[in-house]
Design an enzyme around this catalytic site. Structure first.
Site, short mmCIF file in Angstrom:
data_model
loop_
_atom_site.label_atom_id
_atom_site.label_comp_id
_atom_site.label_asym_id
_atom_site.label_seq_id
_atom_site.Cartn_x
_atom_site.Cartn_y
_atom_site.Cartn_z
N ARG A 15 0.67 -1.38 0.04
CA ARG A 15 0.10 -0.10 0.05
C ARG A 15 1.00 1.14 0.00
NH1 ARG A 15 -3.84 -1.30 5.09
NH2 ARG A 15 -1.68 -2.60 5.69
N LYS A 74 1.91 2.37 7.33
CA LYS A 74 1.91 1.65 8.66
C LYS A 74 3.24 2.36 9.21
CE LYS A 74 0.84 -1.79 9.60
NZ LYS A 74 -0.29 -1.98 10.68
N GLU A 117 -5.92 4.94 13.65
CA GLU A 117 -6.79 4.16 13.99
C GLU A 117 -7.43 4.71 15.42
OE1 GLU A 117 -3.00 3.31 16.23
OE2 GLU A 117 -3.60 3.79 14.07
#
Length: 364
Positions: A15, A74, A117
């Site tokens: 990604r 990430k 998140e």
């Protein structure tokens, strides 16, 4: 503002933080975007796609990182710690509750670390930047689980859908949130026998409106978990506690009672996992066998479908990236949802949930 997009360094993480279409939107707003060469190749975007959209292609990770705002997918790995800069805004998934070392380095670096998140819509408990990847991870959990149930992959040779005359495989899902719901959709579609366990009775009632009698819905307690896990062909961990480590719901002793060759896929592994025997793996080496059971613990599951995942992620993150680019840290004052995403700022650990995990770092 100058925005950097480094190539992801996690194992087989294909990604990319910004797609070419997102770059174009930011460029049209007057921002400069610096994309590390080949950063989007794995997601189907080449350097020319980014150039056409207005990005400048840079040859090294250092040149992408040396910007006011860095947008990733990430968390930084150890090899990237020295690239963190004081005063910089880092916008990415972090999952700090499972990574003390990274938490310490972020505090030391002086960056403002905003985690996808924990961006939360106030009063709703909705996590708009986690949801798209949770949908993908939930769906992939059954896809991967079905694969590793094949005998050639070390599994017990169960076809989840069964056939007439042979009962279907049993899928047990711990947690009825987004991940659990999406896992159930795929498992039901494949014809499996499905159980979902959750502690939220209202959520179970909602799931009944979705699945009716096609899914068995149980209140999650130790008795029900023990009975369900023993009979599971595929066990999926789908537990989420915002910013915190996932609780251990399945002990080693309980794993040992499962059928040999059954499979565990723990989507909660990036928050520590809810199965005692499960530890993080990678796309290169995704599984191992413990207590006779196949364990799958890849923490970046959506990286397996980067073309879909990058676009889904950008659909949700771009408005927030625009706000950070337009207003810098003032965006945190303007947008309460974005403010809730801040984990580390001014050399301090500031997110309440992560503070509970690392109380000794709060005043460090």
């Amino acid at each position: 503002m100058e925005i950097g997009v480094p190539k992801e360094s996690k194992d087989q993480e294909f990604r990319v933080g910004l797609s070419p279409s997102s770059v174009r939107v930011l460029k049209e707003s007057g921002h400069q975007v610096f994309v590390e060469t080949q950063a989007g190749n794995g997601a189907g975007f080449n350097d020319d796609d980014y150039r056409i959209s207005g990005a400048e292609i840079v040859s090294t990770a250092e040149l992408a990182w040396n910007r006011e705002l860095v947008v990733k997918v990430k968390e930084p790995l150890v090899s990237e710690y020295n690239l963190l800069q004081k005063g910089q805004i880092l916008f990415t998934y972090l999952h700090l509750a499972a990574d003390r070392k990274l938490t310490e380095h972020l505090i030391d670096s002086g960056v403002t670390a905003v985690a996808y998140e924990t961006v939360e819509q106030p009063g709703t408990n909705r996590l708009p930047l986690l949801t798209p990847m949770s949908i993908i991870a939930g769906r992939l959990s059954v896809q991967f689980g079905a694969r590793y149930l094949e005998s050639q992959q070390g599994g017990r040779g169960v076809l989840l859908g069964g056939i007439p005359g042979v009962k279907p495989g049993k899928v047990v899902i711990l947690g009825g949130g987004v991940v659990g719901t999406e896992a159930a959709r795929i498992a039901v579609g494949m014809g499996a026998a499905v159980q979902i366990l959750d502690v939220n009775v209202d959520r179970l009632s909602y799931l009944e409106t979705l699945f009716g009698s096609r899914v068995e819905l149980l209140y999650s307690n130790s008795v029900h978990i023990e009975a369900a896990v023993k009979e599971a062909d595929l066990l999926i961990g789908a537990v989420l506690l915002l910013g915190r480590r996932a609780p251990i719901l399945v002990s080693r002793e309980l794993v040992a009672t499962m059928h040999p060759g059954s499979v565990i896929v723990d989507v909660a592994v990036d928050q520590g996992g809810c199965v005692e025997t499960l530890h993080p793996t990678s796309h290169t080496n995704p599984v191992y066998i413990e207590e006779g059971v196949v364990h799958y613990g890849v923490p970046n599951m959506p990286g397996a479908v980067p073309w879909t995942a990058t676009q889904a992620l950008n659909n949700s993150t771009l408005p927030f990236v625009q706000q950070l680019a337009n207003s810098g840290l003032k965006a945190l004052e303007i947008n309460p949802s974005l403010a809730k995403g801040v984990n580390v700022q001014n050399h301090r650990l500031v997110h309440p949930a992560v503070q509970e995990v690392f109380p000794d770092l709060v005043n460090s």
